[in-house]
Design a protein around this motif. Structure first.
Motif, PDB file in Angstrom:
ATOM      1  N   ARG A  60       0.805  -1.224   0.000  1.00  0.00           N
ATOM      2  CA  ARG A  60       0.000   0.000   0.000  1.00  0.00           C
ATOM      3  C   ARG A  60       0.836   1.271   0.000  1.00  0.00           C
ATOM      4  N   THR A  61       1.989   1.243   0.662  1.00  0.00           N
ATOM      5  CA  THR A  61       2.777   2.477   0.794  1.00  0.00           C
ATOM      6  C   THR A  61       3.974   2.564  -0.137  1.00  0.00           C
ATOM      7  N   ALA A  62       4.353   1.464  -0.751  1.00  0.00           N
ATOM      8  CA  ALA A  62       5.542   1.482  -1.616  1.00  0.00           C
ATOM      9  C   ALA A  62       5.203   1.107  -3.061  1.00  0.00           C
ATOM     10  N   LEU A  63       4.590  -0.060  -3.259  1.00  0.00           N
ATOM     11  CA  LEU A  63       4.403  -0.548  -4.623  1.00  0.00           C
ATOM     12  C   LEU A  63       3.268   0.172  -5.351  1.00  0.00           C
ATOM     13  N   VAL A  64       2.094   0.248  -4.733  1.00  0.00           N
ATOM     14  CA  VAL A  64       0.953   0.871  -5.416  1.00  0.00           C
ATOM     15  C   VAL A  64       1.237   2.334  -5.765  1.00  0.00           C
ATOM     16  N   PRO A  65       1.744   3.176  -4.846  1.00  0.00           N
ATOM     17  CA  PRO A  65       2.064   4.550  -5.243  1.00  0.00           C
ATOM     18  C   PRO A  65       3.101   4.634  -6.354  1.00  0.00           C
ATOM     19  N   ALA A  66       4.075   3.716  -6.322  1.00  0.00           N
ATOM     20  CA  ALA A  66       5.099   3.722  -7.379  1.00  0.00           C
ATOM     21  C   ALA A  66       4.478   3.393  -8.733  1.00  0.00           C
ATOM     22  N   ILE A  67       3.554   2.434  -8.746  1.00  0.00           N
ATOM     23  CA  ILE A  67       2.889   2.080 -10.011  1.00  0.00           C
ATOM     24  C   ILE A  67       2.057   3.248 -10.523  1.00  0.00           C
ATOM     25  N   LYS A  68       1.294   3.887  -9.642  1.00  0.00           N
ATOM     26  CA  LYS A  68       0.481   5.036 -10.055  1.00  0.00           C
ATOM     27  C   LYS A  68       1.346   6.159 -10.608  1.00  0.00           C
ATOM     28  N   GLU A  69       2.400   6.486  -9.880  1.00  0.00           N
ATOM     29  CA  GLU A  69       3.270   7.574 -10.314  1.00  0.00           C
ATOM     30  C   GLU A  69       3.939   7.252 -11.644  1.00  0.00           C
ATOM     31  N   THR A  70       4.357   5.994 -11.825  1.00  0.00           N
ATOM     32  CA  THR A  70       5.018   5.595 -13.072  1.00  0.00           C
ATOM     33  C   THR A  70       4.055   5.629 -14.250  1.00  0.00           C
ATOM     34  N   LEU A  71       2.822   5.183 -14.022  1.00  0.00           N
ATOM     35  CA  LEU A  71       1.821   5.236 -15.087  1.00  0.00           C
ATOM     36  C   LEU A  71       1.555   6.671 -15.518  1.00  0.00           C
ATOM     37  N   GLN A  72       1.417   7.572 -14.560  1.00  0.00           N
ATOM     38  CA  GLN A  72       1.160   8.966 -14.905  1.00  0.00           C
ATOM     39  C   GLN A  72       2.362   9.598 -15.603  1.00  0.00           C
ATOM     40  N   ALA A  73       3.568   9.270 -15.143  1.00  0.00           N
ATOM     41  CA  ALA A  73       4.767   9.804 -15.789  1.00  0.00           C
ATOM     42  C   ALA A  73       4.898   9.284 -17.220  1.00  0.00           C
ATOM     43  N   THR A  74       4.526   8.029 -17.429  1.00  0.00           N
ATOM     44  CA  THR A  74       4.580   7.475 -18.785  1.00  0.00           C
ATOM     45  C   THR A  74       3.539   8.127 -19.678  1.00  0.00           C
ATOM     46  N   ALA A  75       2.343   8.374 -19.143  1.00  0.00           N
ATOM     47  CA  ALA A  75       1.289   9.028 -19.923  1.00  0.00           C
ATOM     48  C   ALA A  75       1.677  10.441 -20.302  1.00  0.00           C
ATOM     49  N   SER A  76       2.536  11.096 -19.522  1.00  0.00           N
ATOM     50  CA  SER A  76       2.940  12.470 -19.820  1.00  0.00           C
ATOM     51  C   SER A  76       3.907  12.548 -20.986  1.00  0.00           C
ATOM     52  N   LEU A  77       4.396  11.408 -21.450  1.00  0.00           N
ATOM     53  CA  LEU A  77       5.369  11.401 -22.540  1.00  0.00           C
ATOM     54  C   LEU A  77       4.722  11.385 -23.911  1.00  0.00           C
ATOM     55  N   MET A  78       3.430  11.115 -24.004  1.00  0.00           N
ATOM     56  CA  MET A  78       2.776  11.006 -25.307  1.00  0.00           C
ATOM     57  C   MET A  78       1.320  11.403 -25.188  1.00  0.00           C
ATOM     58  N   THR A  79       0.719  11.666 -26.315  1.00  0.00           N
ATOM     59  CA  THR A  79      -0.697  11.988 -26.373  1.00  0.00           C
ATOM     60  C   THR A  79      -1.509  10.713 -26.556  1.00  0.00           C
ATOM     61  N   ALA A  80      -2.810  10.841 -26.300  1.00  0.00           N
ATOM     62  CA  ALA A  80      -3.694   9.690 -26.506  1.00  0.00           C
ATOM     63  C   ALA A  80      -3.740   9.301 -27.976  1.00  0.00           C
ATOM     64  N   ASP A  81      -3.668  10.298 -28.855  1.00  0.00           N
ATOM     65  CA  ASP A  81      -3.649   9.989 -30.288  1.00  0.00           C
ATOM     66  C   ASP A  81      -2.413   9.193 -30.657  1.00  0.00           C
ATOM     67  N   ASP A  82      -1.258   9.570 -30.061  1.00  0.00           N
ATOM     68  CA  ASP A  82      -0.036   8.811 -30.318  1.00  0.00           C
ATOM     69  C   ASP A  82      -0.177   7.369 -29.831  1.00  0.00           C
ATOM     70  N   TYR A  83      -0.791   7.221 -28.652  1.00  0.00           N
ATOM     71  CA  TYR A  83      -0.948   5.880 -28.093  1.00  0.00           C
ATOM     72  C   TYR A  83      -1.793   5.002 -29.016  1.00  0.00           C
TER      73      TYR A  83
END
Length: 443
Positions: A139-162
């Motif tokens: 709850r305090t290490a893995l889940v926040p890391a996954i959420k943060e990584t997903l959001q950081a990855t989404a910031s690299l491209m647009t939905a159209d690019d995806y």
């Protein structure tokens, strides 16, 4: 000896109590470590250890916290409340998908799956001391890391690019950042032309050459990775990596955008479908055009081949006639040459014959001349005289005789003969004189 019922009950309860005490004592001292698990043990004596071997180990009435050696965390769009899978407990996690925002402010929910391998030895002991149990760690290490990584990855491209083909890139970047750390990114405004320069249309007198207005530049915001002096991207390390936790695998199984974007995607798909149909129709028209062209070229080629065949036949015939004419001319030439050679041979033969005849005639003339010189050409003269007299004799024999004869003339017949004889003598004498014939015999 009689034993009362109360004594019998007393004697039977003692072994049960003894067995229960032994069981409690055994469970307080020993515990069993399953395969694929590690146990964090704290004894009543203040000792602390890690047990990762399969089998029984001692805990001496202390506390034993079981950890999985590999922990899985997955997010789903819809949670199944009736899921009784024992793996979905504190030693693993299944959570509801959380939203992310792509570059361009399109939000979506992501279904993901990540698996982590825990360290051993001192690193695991430090992690267990830090988080105390797997539930806290997840709850305090893995889940926040996954959420943060997903959001950081989404910031690299647009939905159209995806949705235009960058899905594998999105999954690769997610696993890369989850394992090696998040990229530090910065937002940057970029200005550039957005298409054709708009032209003025309000001045009618200007005609078509009306110039342009505005700079036609537009601003767009892009994200760039922050790099160091060597050009290497700067990363933010994942906290769980400090304890030696490794990322075994990380997957993106589904991305569900918001309803507005789905409607736009439907319209885009319809437009693409119409574009594909139009493209197919255009290709069909082009193929039909090529077919018509091919048929025309086929007919032209057939006509050309037919004309070429006739031309070849005529050329061959003309060449044959030419060769025949050449052969005939050559034959005529050879025949003329042969005739010429034959004529030359005949001419040479005639020349030789003429020369021989001349030589013979010269010889005969020479001989006659010699004879004539020898006897005064007596024999020819005699022959000529005989021939002349023969002619006159034949003429006299054919001389007409008068049909009326005077009878009683004593000289009638004889006188006629005498006249003829006299005439023949005169003619003979004349011929002899003309021939200069000397009838005298020379001594």
């Amino acid at each position: 000896m009689l034993i009362s019922k109360g004594n019998l009950i007393k004697f039977g309860a003692a072994p049960l109590a003894l067995a229960a005490a032994g069981f409690i004592l055994f469970n307080g001292v020993f515990f069993y470590n399953e395969a694929g698990y590690m146990t964090h043990v704290r004894t009543i004596f203040g000792d602390e250890k890690i047990v990762d071997d399969v089998g029984y180990a001692t805990k001496w009435f202390g506390r034993a916290t079981t950890w999985k050696k590999a922990i899985s965390v997955q997010s789903v769009l819809v949670m199944d409340e009736n899921d009784n899978n024992p793996d979905n407990d504190a030693l693993g996690a299944t959570i509801e998908a959380f939203p992310i925002v792509f570059l361009g402010n399109v939000d979506a929910k992501v279904e993901s799956s990540a698996r982590f391998r825990l360290p051993g030895g001192e690193q695991f002991l430090k992690m267990a001391q830090e988080y105390r149990n797997p539930d806290n760690f997840i709850r305090t290490a893995l889940v926040p890391a996954i959420k943060e990584t997903l959001q950081a990855t989404a910031s690299l491209m647009t939905a159209d690019d995806y949705y235009a083909g960058a899905r594998s890139e999105f999954a690769a970047e997610f696993e890369n950042q989850l394992n090696d750390g998040l990229y530090l990114i910065k937002r940057k405004e970029v200005r550039g032309p957005r298409g054709a320069v708009p032209h003025q249309t309000a001045i009618l007198q200007a005609g078509t050459e009306q110039g342009s207005f505005g700079d036609n530049n537009a601003s767009q915001f892009v994200t760039e990775k922050v790099t160091d002096t060597k050009g290497i991207p700067v990363r933010k390390q994942q906290q769980f990596r400090k304890f030696g936790v490794e990322v075994v695998e990380a997957r993106i199984t589904n991305v569900d955008p918001n309803p507005q974007y789905k409607q736009r995607m439907v319209k885009v798909q319809q437009a693409l479908a119409e574009l594909a149909v139009a493209r197919q129709n255009r290709l069909k028209e082009e193929e039909e055009k090529l077919l018509v062209t091919a048929r025309g070229e086929k007919e032209v080629e057939a006509k050309r081949q037919e004309t070429l065949r006739d031309q070849i036949e005529r050329t061959t015939q003309a060449e044959t006639d030419k060769q025949l004419a050449v052969i005939n001319a050559e034959r005529e030439k050879q025949r003329a040459e042969i005739e010429k050679q034959t004529a030359e041979l005949l001419r040479d033969k005639a020349t030789v014959t003429a020369q021989a005849t001349k030589i013979t005639a010269d010889a005969e003339a020479y001989a006659r001349e010699a004879v004539i010189k020898a006897d005064g050409a007596l024999q020819p003269k005699l022959d000529a005289l005989i021939a002349i007299n023969k002619v006159w004799a034949e003429a006299a024999a054919q001389a007409p005789v008068p049909s009326v004869m005077m009878a009683g003339s004593p000289t009638g017949a004889s006188s006629r003969q005498d006249e003829i004889g006299q005439l023949m003598g005169v003619l003979a004498t004349k011929a002899a004189r003309d021939l200069a014939l000397d009838l005298k015999v020379k001594d």
